[in-house]
Design an enzyme around this catalytic site. Structure first.
Site, short mmCIF file in Angstrom:
data_model
loop_
_atom_site.label_atom_id
_atom_site.label_comp_id
_atom_site.label_asym_id
_atom_site.label_seq_id
_atom_site.Cartn_x
_atom_site.Cartn_y
_atom_site.Cartn_z
N GLU A 116 -63.55 1.56 -30.65
CA GLU A 116 -63.75 1.09 -32.04
C GLU A 116 -64.64 -0.15 -32.10
OE1 GLU A 116 -62.93 3.05 -34.19
OE2 GLU A 116 -61.03 4.02 -33.77
N HIS A 139 -56.83 -4.28 -34.83
CA HIS A 139 -56.54 -2.94 -35.38
C HIS A 139 -55.27 -2.40 -34.74
CE1 HIS A 139 -56.87 1.29 -36.35
NE2 HIS A 139 -57.01 1.61 -35.08
N HIS A 141 -51.68 0.65 -35.53
CA HIS A 141 -51.14 1.81 -36.26
C HIS A 141 -49.73 1.53 -36.74
CE1 HIS A 141 -53.89 4.63 -33.56
NE2 HIS A 141 -54.59 3.73 -34.25
N GLU A 169 -44.21 -13.37 -51.41
CA GLU A 169 -45.30 -14.13 -50.77
C GLU A 169 -46.56 -13.32 -50.49
OE1 GLU A 169 -44.15 -16.90 -47.80
OE2 GLU A 169 -42.79 -17.88 -49.20
N HIS A 210 -54.24 6.64 -40.55
CA HIS A 210 -54.62 6.15 -39.22
C HIS A 210 -54.03 4.76 -38.93
CE1 HIS A 210 -57.87 5.69 -35.90
NE2 HIS A 210 -56.99 4.74 -35.77
P1 13P Z 1 -59.19 2.57 -27.98
O1 13P Z 1 -58.20 2.96 -26.91
O2 13P Z 1 -60.57 3.07 -27.68
O3 13P Z 1 -59.15 1.10 -28.29
O4 13P Z 1 -58.75 3.34 -29.33
C1 13P Z 1 -57.49 3.18 -29.87
C2 13P Z 1 -57.46 3.41 -31.33
O5 13P Z 1 -56.57 2.91 -32.00
C3 13P Z 1 -58.53 4.21 -31.96
O6 13P Z 1 -58.56 4.03 -33.35
ZN ZN Z 2 -56.62 3.45 -34.16
#
Ligand code: 13P
Ligand code: ZN
Length: 271
Positions: A116, A139, A141, A169, A210
């Site tokens: 990413e 980033h 999930h 908050e 995602h």
């Molecule tokens: P990477 O392992 O390449 O960092 O990807 C993980 C991910 O969350 C892809 O969106």
């Molecule tokens: Zn991801």
């Protein structure tokens, strides 16, 4: 020269990887973090002129040429970072051409930075254009946020208003609200460009079905944002199927704007 594993930025990213894994936000290889480092931060630990190998990034970011990044590795598991930092993390400089990473440390099995990277580096450019002190793009999930993207409208005003009303908050923590891109294939320049465009307006970008991107001046800052959004999403999912008897009103949110001296985007709250 000190050992790089003693560097505060390595300790901090390692701890946050463990923490995020424990929270259930980073199953398998999910999630990635990039941290913009100053040259003075790395020189006690690394010879900045000793490039171990070069890797093309696949896109050009001329404004980041000469900048140093600490970044999680592609395909590696956050839960393992604490046991082998040099395998699961790396440090590189964007070379003069703006499209090649000169690796200075890490990715020790011959691996490379996250898939990413486009979303990360392009988002760094966007955030730096509005806040010179931005350092981190993160980033992951998170469970409730992802679930929410299946059952809630993806209109960013509507999505933000719902989140703001799930905890007092929230509007103070993310007055800019959250931005939402359409579903796209991950790991591409296209999703990177779409994310970065939204990052000019907000520090939080939702990738439907995602995960989420957060930006901040520090790891704690970016993490705290995601943590707050995820908590609000959890409250939403707990009550979404129940008859709501009362909630925060737009008037309440205006009162909070005043109290904390923050401003939501024009027109997102009723007057
Ligand atoms: P990477 O392992 O390449 O960092 O990807 C993980 C991910 O969350 C892809 O969106
Ligand atoms: Zn991801």
């Amino acid at each position: 020269m000190h050992s790089i594993t003693e560097a505060p930025f390595i300790t901090e990213i390692t701890r946050i990887c463990t923490n995020m894994y424990s929270l259930g936000w980073d199953e398998r290889n999910a999630g990635n973090i990039s941290v913009l480092l100053d040259e003075e931060e790395i020189t006690p630990y690394l010879d900045k002129d000793r490039i171990l190998r070069t890797v093309p990034t696949g896109f050009k970011v001329p404004s980041l040429a000469g900048k140093y990044f600490l970044c999680t590795a592609a395909g590696k598991y956050f839960k393992n970072t604490q046991y082998d930092a040099a395998l699961n993390l790396g440090i590189f400089r964007i070379l003069e051409d703006g499209e090649t990473a000169g690796i200075l440390w890490g990715y020790s099995d011959g691996g490379q930075f996250t898939s990413e990277l486009p979303a990360h580096l392009m988002s760094h450019v966007s955030r730096l254009s509005v806040d010179q002190k931005n350092r981190v793009i993160l980033h992951c999930h998170p469970l409730n946020l992802i679930a929410m993207t299946y059952v809630h409208s993806l209109d960013e005003r509507e999505f933000s208003r719902t989140l703001w009303k799930m905890e007092t908050e929230c509007v103070f923590v993310f007055p800019d609200g959250v931005r939402v891109i359409p579903w796209m294939v991950c790991g591409t320049n296209k999703i990177g460009e779409a994310t970065a465009e939204k990052m000019k307006l907000s520090r939080i970008v939702v990738w439907p079905h995602h995960g989420i991107y957060g930006a901040g001046r520090s790891i704690d800052d970016a993490f705290g944002l995601v943590e707050t959004v995820e908590k609000a999403a959890a409250v939403y999912l707990k009550i979404a199927h129940l008859p709501v008897k009362q909630t925060l009103t737009d008037e309440n949110l205006h009162m909070l704007e005043k109290r904390f001296n923050v401003k939501t985007p024009e027109g997102w709250l009723e007057p």
